[in-house]
Design an enzyme around this catalytic site. Structure first.
Site, short mmCIF file in Angstrom:
data_model
loop_
_atom_site.label_atom_id
_atom_site.label_comp_id
_atom_site.label_asym_id
_atom_site.label_seq_id
_atom_site.Cartn_x
_atom_site.Cartn_y
_atom_site.Cartn_z
CG ASP A 205 -0.16 0.17 2.55
OD1 ASP A 205 1.08 0.25 2.52
OD2 ASP A 205 -0.82 0.24 3.60
CG ASP A 207 1.51 3.09 4.79
OD1 ASP A 207 0.44 2.61 5.18
OD2 ASP A 207 2.44 2.38 4.32
CG ASP A 295 -3.22 2.26 5.24
OD1 ASP A 295 -4.35 1.98 4.78
OD2 ASP A 295 -2.44 1.41 5.72
P1 8DG Z 1 4.29 -2.42 2.90
O1 8DG Z 1 3.05 -1.61 2.99
O2 8DG Z 1 5.24 -1.94 1.88
O3 8DG Z 1 4.00 -3.87 2.76
O4 8DG Z 1 5.09 -2.29 4.29
P2 8DG Z 1 4.84 -1.23 5.43
O5 8DG Z 1 4.50 0.10 4.84
O6 8DG Z 1 5.98 -1.29 6.36
O7 8DG Z 1 3.59 -1.85 6.18
P3 8DG Z 1 2.18 -1.22 6.58
O8 8DG Z 1 1.30 -2.38 6.92
O9 8DG Z 1 1.66 -0.29 5.55
O10 8DG Z 1 2.46 -0.45 7.94
C1 8DG Z 1 3.28 0.68 8.01
C2 8DG Z 1 3.43 1.08 9.44
O11 8DG Z 1 2.23 1.57 9.96
C3 8DG Z 1 3.82 -0.07 10.34
O12 8DG Z 1 5.20 -0.07 10.60
C4 8DG Z 1 3.12 0.17 11.62
C5 8DG Z 1 2.21 1.34 11.34
N1 8DG Z 1 0.88 1.09 11.85
C6 8DG Z 1 0.50 1.55 13.06
N2 8DG Z 1 -0.77 1.16 13.30
C7 8DG Z 1 -1.18 0.44 12.24
C8 8DG Z 1 -2.38 -0.23 11.94
O13 8DG Z 1 -3.31 -0.23 12.71
N3 8DG Z 1 -2.47 -0.87 10.74
C9 8DG Z 1 -1.42 -0.86 9.89
N4 8DG Z 1 -1.57 -1.51 8.72
N5 8DG Z 1 -0.26 -0.24 10.15
C10 8DG Z 1 -0.14 0.40 11.32
O14 8DG Z 1 1.23 2.21 13.79
MN MN Z 2 2.71 0.38 3.77
MN MN Z 3 -0.36 0.66 5.58
#
Ligand code: 8DG
Ligand code: MN
Ligand code: MN
Length: 371
Positions: A205, A207, A295
């Site tokens: 995703d 963020d 996100d």
């Molecule tokens: P990716 O998307 O490339 O697979 O990896 P990422 O960007 O490291 O993973 P992510 O699932 O998008 O999460 C990014 C960061 O967001 C993660 O290190 C922790 C933080 N995070 C929170 N709370 C939450 C939550 O409730 N849901 C998710 N998905 N992430 C959260 O602090």
């Molecule tokens: Mn992410």
């Molecule tokens: Mn995310």
């Protein structure tokens, strides 16, 4: 001691926040195997072994060299008996039989498949598995199963959502979010966070943190951004969660996975014409657009540094930051604040560097947090 050594001993810390971990992984053959084991333990709700394999993987990811023998791992932390047995297998045979067994296990395969759907967590996957369901066809044919809106959207855009998002796509989404935010208040702050901030080439995703320099004004941001995206006709799905943040309820002593800031989990429609070099989609796919997961989190500006540090990840880096704070400094760190239990006071921070300094840690750049 008889044996004295002339080579300098550089010890690897057991805490990921005291290591520098880039996206370059020299030990992927081991860490991929560990990830399967960790996930399999996660599906069985065995937190201890799950975390042990995640920690071991994280240590190996931080090494600027490839492990070629077990002897080379003697000085490394977090590698237990089981971990070393798996490494031994991989070193000798190029693969681990224990991992192969898991990969062909029906329960593991089914739970892995079900949880790959947006909106389906381990609990739901387990429930469906116990009902004897094994495929998407089984789920969609079962009239007694009610899919919530998130899961329906998950199935609808399954192909796109399980396909990685490229850096070029992330840049294009940044422009879209930037524009939507500027239309509301030109002074707004938009920051890329998550994996792309850590320098990853692909993500599941994109963020972003969005806030306003004026405290309190951030409240109008997310609802208005969502409205703007809707008007543009690119909002395919939106799960908006209003803020439940209350400074008076901090520090929180119990561990919470989620923070209390306003946030939304979105699926947006991204046009090929807006992405330099085109979309990252299957060859032969000629739709000219794809669905992507985005996100957005919107903390009050005085919480910005904590939110940025918390959302940049990686998850293992975050876990170890919190563990280090708790065990080594008697402090509580989360996405909202840093609290010193000895001094009984909150430690203020406007940048990530401030937080590392409070914790007595050397600053680790975002691209060195791929633990
Ligand atoms: P990716 O998307 O490339 O697979 O990896 P990422 O960007 O490291 O993973 P992510 O699932 O998008 O999460 C990014 C960061 O967001 C993660 O290190 C922790 C933080 N995070 C929170 N709370 C939450 C939550 O409730 N849901 C998710 N998905 N992430 C959260 O602090
Ligand atoms: Mn992410
Ligand atoms: Mn995310």
């Amino acid at each position: 001691q008889v044996c004295s050594t002339s080579t300098p001993v550089t010890t690897v810390s057991q805490y990921a926040c005291q290591r520098r971990t880039t996206t370059e992984n020299h030990n992927k053959i081991f860490t991929d195997a560990f990830e399967v084991l960790a996930e399999s333990y996660e599906f069985s709700e065995m937190e201890g072994p799950c975390l042990a394999f995640r920690r071991a993987a994280s240590v190996l990811k931080s090494l600027p060299w490839a492990v070629r023998s077990l002897g080379a791992t003697l000085d490394l932390p977090c590698l237990g008996e089981h971990t070393k047995a798996v490494m031994e297998e991989v070193l000798q045979c190029g693969r681990s039989f224990e991992v192969e067994k898991i990969l062909s296990d029906e329960r593991y395969r089914t739970l892995k498949l079900f949880t790959s759907v947006f909106g389906v967590g381990p609990k739901t996957a387990e429930k469906w598995y116990r009902r004897g369901l094994r495929s998407f066809t089984d789920i969609l044919a079962d009239r007694s199963i009610h899919l919530n809106q998130m899961q329906q959207t998950g199935f609808l855009h399954y192909g796109d959502i399980t396909r990685a998002v490229s850096k070029a796509e992330a840049r294009s989404l940044r422009n879209i979010i930037d524009e939507a935010v500027r239309a509301i208040t030109p002074a707004a702050i938009v920051a890329l966070t998550g994996g792309f901030r850590r320098g990853k080439e692909f993500g599941h995703d994109v963020d972003f943190i969005v806030t306003t320099p004026e405290l309190g004004k951030e409240k109008i941001l997310l609802p208005n951004i969502i409205n703007g995206l809707k008007k543009q006709g690119i909002l395919l799905f939106c799960d908006y969660q209003a803020s439940t943040f209350d400074m008076a309820k901090l520090p929180s002593y119990r561990f919470e996975a989620m923070d209390h800031f306003a946030k939304c989990f979105l699926i947006l429609r991204l046009e090929a014409s807006q992405v330099e070099g085109g979309l990252h989609i299957a060859e032969g796919d000629s739709r000219g657009w794809r669905a992507v997961r985005v996100d957005l989190v919107s903390p009050p500006v005085d919480r910005y540094a904590f939110a940025l540090l918390g959302w940049t990840g990686s998850r293992q880096f975050e876990r170890d930051l919190r563990r280090f704070a708790r065990v080594k400094q008697r402090m509580i760190l989360d996405n909202h604040c840093l609290y010193d239990k000895t001094k009984k006071e909150f430690l203020a921070a406007t940048t990530e560097k401030d937080i590392f300094a409070h914790l007595g840690l050397e600053y680790i750049e975002p691209w060195q947090r791929n633990a």
